[in-house]
Design a protein around this motif. Structure first.
Motif, PDB file in Angstrom:
ATOM      1  N   UNK A 133      -6.062   4.036   8.052  1.00  0.00           N
ATOM      2  CA  UNK A 133      -6.467   4.355   6.678  1.00  0.00           C
ATOM      3  C   UNK A 133      -5.284   4.884   5.890  1.00  0.00           C
ATOM      4  N   UNK A 153      -8.693   3.720   2.508  1.00  0.00           N
ATOM      5  CA  UNK A 153      -8.737   2.267   2.660  1.00  0.00           C
ATOM      6  C   UNK A 153      -8.106   1.866   3.995  1.00  0.00           C
ATOM      7  N   UNK A 154      -8.749   0.945   4.699  1.00  0.00           N
ATOM      8  CA  UNK A 154      -8.192   0.464   5.958  1.00  0.00           C
ATOM      9  C   UNK A 154      -7.126  -0.598   5.709  1.00  0.00           C
ATOM     10  N   UNK A 155      -5.969  -0.389   6.285  1.00  0.00           N
ATOM     11  CA  UNK A 155      -4.894  -1.383   6.202  1.00  0.00           C
ATOM     12  C   UNK A 155      -4.519  -1.853   7.603  1.00  0.00           C
TER      13      UNK A 155
END
Lengths: 202, 202, 202, 202
Positions: free
Chosen positions: D179, D187-189
């Motif tokens: 995240x 947000x997940x990357x």
């Protein structure tokens, strides 16, 4: 590869799996091809249903859904003017039959629409809870809501809402990587993970 | 595109995304719902195409493809007798219109079939190279082969074949996890990864 | 850092990455080798720290941590009697120097322990909130809590706790697949995904 | 967070899990923290071993290995001058004890080195086959080679080499997402997937 969408869209567009780069869009906004079709599968559309696509973005979900709802109605709701221009171009390019573009902000603009059998939420503009409340009041028993979350916060909020409201919820995490050419090699490139929540009203 | 089964209006089949447990099958053999629709998207089917489904297993791919090929032809090739029984039951249950079941061993049994526009290879019975050779001779320019590999060996062999034969190849890895209820909790359970190779004849 | 067991020079334990099957355990309870080392990395241990391992399971985390804390103190807290037996056998087999086994239920049994610099939570026995509250009161500024979640519920609850309590939180999702021999082939088998939360007290 | 590497490296660097941004590097070149520790686990280092790190990049692998090989020898081989500068800075910053930097092109420069117990291959400069041949001649029975592949081509070539040479091979695919803050959201990357091959000489 010959493409003649304007002249003969029915002949040349695939009935499922339109490539991402066929859509006019802000590149980062589009639901990737693979995630898009998993999303469509989770909606479990039947031929004559009514679908709301809230936060339609570039319209890719409702354009593919148009093939799966030959006798249905699809409402593409988008509050961003630039995105609506993209949707208009894409609807025309792919010659959709059953998609109506709704200019407005959800949930306010939902009032005028017919009750949905299925709802896809691709974006909420920070008003997720209000949107879910409105959708919940309008959705019939057996109806389905599918929501794609890319943040932990949206995943958590939506899961909590559906739990409290008595929905049956499934979460699917999708991790996709695709090869792209790197000189003579095929390098794997990952998409960011997407959490697809499917909530069925019981 | 109207489908009814079991004379029950409430059990209409969705036009995409039939749940895995609707198919009669050996549980481990079925291409999971999410992987199945990504596979279909990669085939980029058009309404009147001819599709070969080699190693059809439970028939789930060709049953879903039937909705996407309303004017097409689909051949489900399966050499295992038990699997063919499952396919027969599933074809009847889902009331497919365009799927023919071919009893025989690929590539030998492919000779009698019309040339394909699209080929899906779900299993090769140890004869992958021969099957690809036969498919290559029959597939027109612009045609597509999609292959799902669950072993490193099949991934490697298919990629090598397509590279040597001059195809344009993309590999997509699909990692999916789905929540299942564990007492009051939602536990994530992973599917085994699948490598979806898409080869386009240039 | 020299470790010998079973009097066999060829069976030295590695200083990192003990294979899962070297531990006596209920198979499903162990944190898999790959996830274990990522967890250890997130703890960012320094040589003389105090680590609490809450819900120690088979003891694999604290046994590997023992190599990384040559001058430290490790407390393995486990309320299940069968698991404690496994831990005892494993501590003996791997000849750990700095691990103490605590029989009791967290958070009650934590009172007697020295304040931690690092806390790993592998299981909470349904008392996650109480445990986090206790840990929060005992952990110094700059301290770290690492928690492995395998359910959406634990992920959500822990993330909410850490957010409210003012921690800096990172979540890492780990999706691993490992080949296993299948006749002559290497088949990919997925582990279930694990969410590793790292919370730093600011 | 106080860091005083030059004055007191032993006190402030974690014994495992140095954050990526602590290394001087070209950002894309570094093996990510999580992948780095899984790689180290696969090497199964013992305290007095000799490790070759071929294509050392920024030196992150051998700097972390230095903690795990207190009585060992580590050779960081790197042919790129810019990378060697980074390695020098990093070795100094982290005050490593057992790492020697080798300027030269593998496999040519390997001749002068003592036989390895463990070999990590992070890059091959297009000479993978030659490097593996040289390593194979120098590695004792029971020795281990770990290789990180980010392309399908390297995965395939290495797996083929090890199979032909009679090694016992395991492949682990690592898919990680982390995240990052996006306004108030996490947000997940995703990182790109890495294939970690572990080959044991039998």
């Amino acid at each position: 590869l010959i493409k003649e969408y304007e002249d003969d869209a029915h002949q040349y567009v695939p009935t499922l799996g339109i490539p991402d780069d066929e859509f006019v869009t802000v590149k980062k906004l589009i639901t990737k091809e693979e995630v898009r079709v998993v999303t469509l599968a989770k909606l479990k559309l039947r031929h004559d249903m009514c679908l709301w696509d809230i936060g339609a973005g570039s319209g890719s979900i409702c354009i593919e859904a148009d093939h799966l709802l030959p006798n249905g109605k699809i409402f593409a709701i988008e509050r961003n003017e630039e995105c609506r221009q993209f949707i208009k171009e894409n609807l025309q390019k792919f010659n959709t039959r059953n998609v109506s573009l709704i200019e407005g902000v959800a949930p306010d603009c939902l009032e005028e629409l017919p009750d949905p059998d299925r709802v896809f939420i691709g974006g909420s503009g920070g008003r997720l809870w209000d949107i879910l409340d409105t959708v919940d009041h309008r959705l019939a028993t057996g109806g389905r809501i599918v929501l794609n979350a890319i943040t932990l916060d949206t995943l958590t909020a939506a899961n909590e809402y559906f739990g409290n409201a008595g929905y049956n919820v499934e979460v699917v995490t999708v991790n996709i990587a695709r090869t792209r050419p790197l000189s003579d090699y095929k390098m794997f490139e990952a998409y960011n993970p997407v959490y697809i929540l499917t909530a069925v009203k019981e």
